[in-house]
Design a protein around this motif. Structure first.
Motif, PDB file in Angstrom:
ATOM      1  N   LYS A  68       0.821  -1.210   0.000  1.00 28.60           N
ATOM      2  CA  LYS A  68       0.000   0.000   0.000  1.00 28.60           C
ATOM      3  C   LYS A  68       0.856   1.261   0.000  1.00 28.60           C
ATOM      4  N   ALA A  69       2.052   1.170   0.606  1.00 25.02           N
ATOM      5  CA  ALA A  69       2.961   2.319   0.638  1.00 25.02           C
ATOM      6  C   ALA A  69       3.690   2.494  -0.694  1.00 25.02           C
ATOM      7  N   GLY A  70       3.505   1.539  -1.599  1.00 23.20           N
ATOM      8  CA  GLY A  70       4.104   1.652  -2.927  1.00 23.20           C
ATOM      9  C   GLY A  70       5.551   1.199  -3.001  1.00 23.20           C
ATOM     10  N   VAL A  71       5.993   0.392  -2.024  1.00 18.37           N
ATOM     11  CA  VAL A  71       7.368  -0.103  -2.040  1.00 18.37           C
ATOM     12  C   VAL A  71       7.472  -1.220  -3.069  1.00 18.37           C
ATOM     13  N   SER A  72       8.349  -1.037  -4.038  1.00 16.21           N
ATOM     14  CA  SER A  72       8.498  -2.020  -5.113  1.00 16.21           C
ATOM     15  C   SER A  72       8.889  -3.383  -4.562  1.00 16.21           C
ATOM     16  N   GLY A  73       8.320  -4.414  -5.161  1.00 17.50           N
ATOM     17  CA  GLY A  73       8.669  -5.790  -4.783  1.00 17.50           C
ATOM     18  C   GLY A  73       7.834  -6.362  -3.661  1.00 17.50           C
ATOM     19  N   PHE A  74       6.921  -5.562  -3.110  1.00 13.93           N
ATOM     20  CA  PHE A  74       6.118  -6.057  -1.992  1.00 13.93           C
ATOM     21  C   PHE A  74       4.669  -6.228  -2.385  1.00 13.93           C
ATOM     22  N   THR A  78       2.909 -16.194  -0.514  1.00 13.50           N
ATOM     23  CA  THR A  78       3.412 -17.241   0.388  1.00 13.50           C
ATOM     24  C   THR A  78       4.497 -18.061  -0.304  1.00 13.50           C
ATOM     25  N   ASN A  79       4.871 -17.652  -1.509  1.00 11.15           N
ATOM     26  CA  ASN A  79       5.918 -18.343  -2.258  1.00 11.15           C
ATOM     27  C   ASN A  79       7.259 -18.148  -1.534  1.00 11.15           C
ATOM     28  N   THR A  84      11.751 -14.817   0.383  1.00 11.57           N
ATOM     29  CA  THR A  84      13.185 -14.597   0.578  1.00 11.57           C
ATOM     30  C   THR A  84      13.618 -13.302  -0.094  1.00 11.57           C
ATOM     31  N   LEU A  85      13.132 -13.054  -1.279  1.00 11.58           N
ATOM     32  CA  LEU A  85      13.443 -11.812  -1.987  1.00 11.58           C
ATOM     33  C   LEU A  85      12.961 -10.606  -1.173  1.00 11.58           C
ATOM     34  N   ASN A  88      15.203 -10.033   1.753  1.00 15.20           N
ATOM     35  CA  ASN A  88      16.453  -9.407   1.317  1.00 15.20           C
ATOM     36  C   ASN A  88      16.249  -7.919   1.010  1.00 15.20           C
ATOM     37  N   LEU A  89      15.114  -7.594   0.407  1.00 15.70           N
ATOM     38  CA  LEU A  89      14.805  -6.181   0.147  1.00 15.70           C
ATOM     39  C   LEU A  89      14.688  -5.394   1.455  1.00 15.70           C
ATOM     40  N   LEU A  90      14.021  -5.991   2.442  1.00 19.10           N
ATOM     41  CA  LEU A  90      13.891  -5.320   3.746  1.00 19.10           C
ATOM     42  C   LEU A  90      15.255  -5.106   4.392  1.00 19.10           C
ATOM     43  N   GLU A  91      16.118  -6.103   4.275  1.00 19.90           N
ATOM     44  CA  GLU A  91      17.461  -5.981   4.844  1.00 19.90           C
ATOM     45  C   GLU A  91      18.237  -4.869   4.133  1.00 19.90           C
TER      46      GLU A  91
END
Length: 108
Positions: A68-74, A78-79, A84-85, A88-91
């Motif tokens: 909802k915040a528009g962060v790409s990749g989110f 449940t895959n 994992t991706l 890694n993006l959060l990290e």
């Protein structure tokens, strides 16, 4: 605590038991102890399942918020590979944020 209480009760019963009944009493106590241990294992398994479900819900909430915040990749998934991706993006985001905070302190 439950096992200790049961052990204490069993010990008291053995002390009051007549010698010829002792093998029967011990067998009954063994079955009772096994039943208690099985109950404890089942309760632990149910608690573990509850925790996993709660964690899964937290992940879904986080994915939804970031989407909802528009962060790409989110997005909600449940895959395992996509999860994992996202981790890694959060990290990466966290490390960039720390780097930015350090550089801001250096300039102030």
């Amino acid at each position: 605590g439950l096992k200790q209480e049961l052990f204490h009760r069993h010990k008291e019963a053995q002390q009051c038991c007549r010698p010829h009944n002792l093998p029967l009493l011990r067998a009954a106590q063994q079955r009772e102890m096994e039943a208690v241990e099985q109950r404890i294992r089942e309760e632990q398994r149910m608690m573990d399942e509850k925790i996993v479900l709660e964690l899964d819900q937290k992940v879904i909430d986080q994915q939804s918020t970031l989407e909802k915040a528009g962060v790409s990749g989110f997005y909600i998934t449940t895959n395992p590979q996509e999860l994992t991706l996202q981790m890694n993006l959060l990290e990466l985001i966290r490390k960039l944020q720390q780097k930015e905070a350090k550089s801001e302190k250096a300039f102030s």
